[in-house]
Design an enzyme around this catalytic site. Structure first.
Site, PDB file in Angstrom:
ATOM      1  N   LYS A  45       4.090  12.975 -15.274  1.00 56.77           N
ATOM      2  CA  LYS A  45       4.813  13.053 -13.997  1.00 56.77           C
ATOM      3  C   LYS A  45       4.207  14.171 -13.146  1.00 56.77           C
ATOM      4  CE  LYS A  45       8.383  15.964 -16.112  1.00 56.77           C
ATOM      5  NZ  LYS A  45       9.629  15.909 -16.890  1.00 56.77           N
ATOM      6  N   ARG A 147      22.561  16.894 -17.476  1.00 58.72           N
ATOM      7  CA  ARG A 147      21.837  16.443 -16.287  1.00 58.72           C
ATOM      8  C   ARG A 147      22.195  14.988 -15.995  1.00 58.72           C
ATOM      9  NH1 ARG A 147      15.399  17.402 -15.867  1.00 58.72           N
ATOM     10  NH2 ARG A 147      15.389  15.866 -17.544  1.00 58.72           N
ATOM     11  N   TYR A 276      -2.082  39.040   8.109  1.00 55.48           N
ATOM     12  CA  TYR A 276      -0.757  39.012   8.738  1.00 55.48           C
ATOM     13  C   TYR A 276       0.142  40.152   8.241  1.00 55.48           C
ATOM     14  CZ  TYR A 276      -1.539  34.184  10.347  1.00 55.48           C
ATOM     15  OH  TYR A 276      -2.006  33.057  10.954  1.00 55.48           O
ATOM     16  N   MET A 324      -2.231  30.418   4.982  1.00 52.31           N
ATOM     17  CA  MET A 324      -2.074  28.994   4.686  1.00 52.31           C
ATOM     18  C   MET A 324      -3.314  28.419   3.995  1.00 52.31           C
ATOM     19  SD  MET A 324      -0.972  25.977   7.318  1.00 52.31           S
ATOM     20  CE  MET A 324       0.565  26.718   7.844  1.00 52.31           C
TER      21      MET A 324
HETATM   22  C1  LIG Z   1       9.455  16.481 -18.213  1.00 55.04           C
HETATM   23  C2  LIG Z   1      10.090  15.896 -19.407  1.00 55.04           C
HETATM   24  C3  LIG Z   1       9.503  16.037 -20.669  1.00 55.04           C
HETATM   25  C4  LIG Z   1       8.296  16.919 -20.926  1.00 55.04           C
HETATM   26  O1  LIG Z   1       8.696  18.264 -21.041  1.00 55.04           O
HETATM   27  P1  LIG Z   1       7.635  19.404 -21.453  1.00 55.04           P
HETATM   28  O2  LIG Z   1       8.456  20.614 -21.633  1.00 55.04           O
HETATM   29  O3  LIG Z   1       6.676  19.513 -20.298  1.00 55.04           O
HETATM   30  O4  LIG Z   1       6.960  18.932 -22.687  1.00 55.04           O
HETATM   31  C5  LIG Z   1      10.080  15.348 -21.737  1.00 55.04           C
HETATM   32  N1  LIG Z   1      11.190  14.583 -21.550  1.00 55.04           N
HETATM   33  C6  LIG Z   1      11.796  14.452 -20.362  1.00 55.04           C
HETATM   34  C7  LIG Z   1      13.013  13.609 -20.241  1.00 55.04           C
HETATM   35  C8  LIG Z   1      11.279  15.115 -19.243  1.00 55.04           C
HETATM   36  O5  LIG Z   1      11.883  14.987 -18.055  1.00 55.04           O
END
Ligand SMILES: *Cc1c(COP(=O)(O)O)cnc(C)c1O
Length: 383
Positions: A45, A147, A276, A324
């Site tokens: 991700k 969550r 700046y 920037m």
């Molecule tokens: C992001 C995520 C992971 C990975 O977590 P890490 O700490 O980067 O290994 C695993 N499971 C879920 C549900 C996540 O959202």
């Protein structure tokens, strides 16, 4: 289609150098902790934690990875063109306002989706009813992450409804730890117990085709009892522990090095100010180097006057405010600095004062955020 390719521009002078060797070594190190047969899900991700999703998937698709996990359907569609036989899992829960086309796209592509509400399940089954499509679903059991999980009390009804419909398949049951990265694992073990109880009460273990999973990177490394059928590793795939570790049981090697060109020298006199806000006043005559990168590229503004960057094998301090697209660094005492050379602003060395751990400490955050901030317009160079 819910996704179109971006007609994107690249800053080819900014290099995120990606070590395929380190990446594969990290996966093998993590897999060496799990029993044979336990699947490995590489979490890609957020553009593979800033490393470049396409590049990372391309390297890992031949490296014993079974699943790739992403946050959204858009990322799933982005990487599906490059995966081999791997399955793709989407963490974001489906919801009733998803375009019906999203649901059909997920089913058609065999994406593993996450479901957290009965209303959404009803919505999905109505969309798919009468079609030949089958949607693979995972249920996230709320064991204490707080969550988006489903309460254990409600999960069984959901499972029965998934199994009743011809158009939905129960593909996985999982949970997620809130504190597996902490030294005190008592809360994580309480979550694990709650998850085990749910599985046992409902006879869900060892069902054919059902993938039980719980461990993120930290739990993969520290809680072998949490591995079940699959581990989901993000941060450690990229060579970092969730937080810096003393005497780690495995060796991880950072995968990304971020480099930018030194494009100009500037001589300043004692008493003159830099950039700046005049946050830096020279205490002596100095030579500064202008580096063509700034907060728009993922180099945080709070590194002003504090962070070090690597010039050859020496370290130069950021001088004045990070802008920037530009920073100035003090190269007064650094030998052999050359105009046009690349300097390293995010290092891939274990003990470097400018690796993601060190920068995270300066920014009062975690290494994840430093890595994911590396902008997608930075050119990824795989070596
Ligand atoms: C992001 C995520 C992971 C990975 O977590 P890490 O700490 O980067 O290994 C695993 N499971 C879920 C549900 C996540 O959202």
């Amino acid at each position: 289609m819910p996704y179109k390719h971006l007609n994107q521009y690249l800053r080819s002078d900014l290099h995120a150098c990606i070590s395929s060797e380190n990446l594969i070594s990290n996966v093998n190190q993590l897999k060496s902790l799990t029993k044979p047969g336990v699947k490995f899900c590489a979490v890609v991700k957020a553009n593979a934690y800033g490393h470049g999703a396409i590049e990372i998937v391309n390297i890992l698709k031949n490296a014993g990875v079974d699943f790739f996990a992403v946050a959204s359907i858009y990322e799933a569609l982005h990487i599906k063109t490059v995966v081999n036989s791997q399955q793709i899992m989407i963490f974001e829960p489906l919801y009733q306002h998803h375009d019906p086309e999203h649901i059909i796209t997920c089913a058609r592509n065999g994406f593993h989706c996450n479901i957290t509400s009965m209303e959404t399940l009803k919505y999905i089954t109505e969309i798919l009813r009468g079609s030949k499509e089958q949607l693979k679903l995972h249920i996230n059991i709320e064991t204490g992450m707080g969550r988006c999980g489903v309460d254990p009390d409600q999960a069984m009804e959901m499972i029965r409804n998934i199994e009743k419909s011809k158009n939905t398949i129960l593909a996985g049951i999982y949970t997620h730890f809130a504190t597996a990265d902490e030294d005190d694992l008592s809360y994580a073990y309480a979550q694990l117990e709650c998850f085990n109880k749910f599985l046992a009460d409902n006879q869900l273990s060892n069902r054919d085709g059902l993938i039980i999973h719980a461990a993120n990177s930290a739990a993969t490394i520290k809680m072998p009892q949490s591995h079940f059928d699959m581990v989901r590793c993000g941060i450690s795939t990229y060579g970092y522990f969730s937080r810096p570790q003393q005497n780690p049981p495995i060796t991880l090697m950072p995968v990304m090095k971020l480099q930018a060109p030194l494009v100009q020298f500037k001589r300043i006199k004692k008493g003159e100010s830099v950039s700046y806000g005049r946050s830096f006043i020279a205490k002596r005559d100095m030579i500064l180097g202008l580096v063509s990168l700034g907060y728009a590229d993922g180099y945080w503004r709070c590194f002003s006057n504090t962070a070090l960057i690597k010039v050859n094998s020496d370290f130069a301090k950021v001088t004045g405010r990070v802008c920037m697209d530009q920073i100035l660094v003090d190269v007064t005492d650094i030998p052999n600095v050359k105009l046009g050379q690349m300097v390293t602003v995010l290092d891939d060395q274990q003990d470097s004062p400018c690796n993601a751990y060190s920068l995270a400490e300066l920014a009062n955050t975690i290494c994840y955020e430093i890595l994911t901030c590396v902008h997608s317009h930075v050119k990824r160079i795989v070596y």
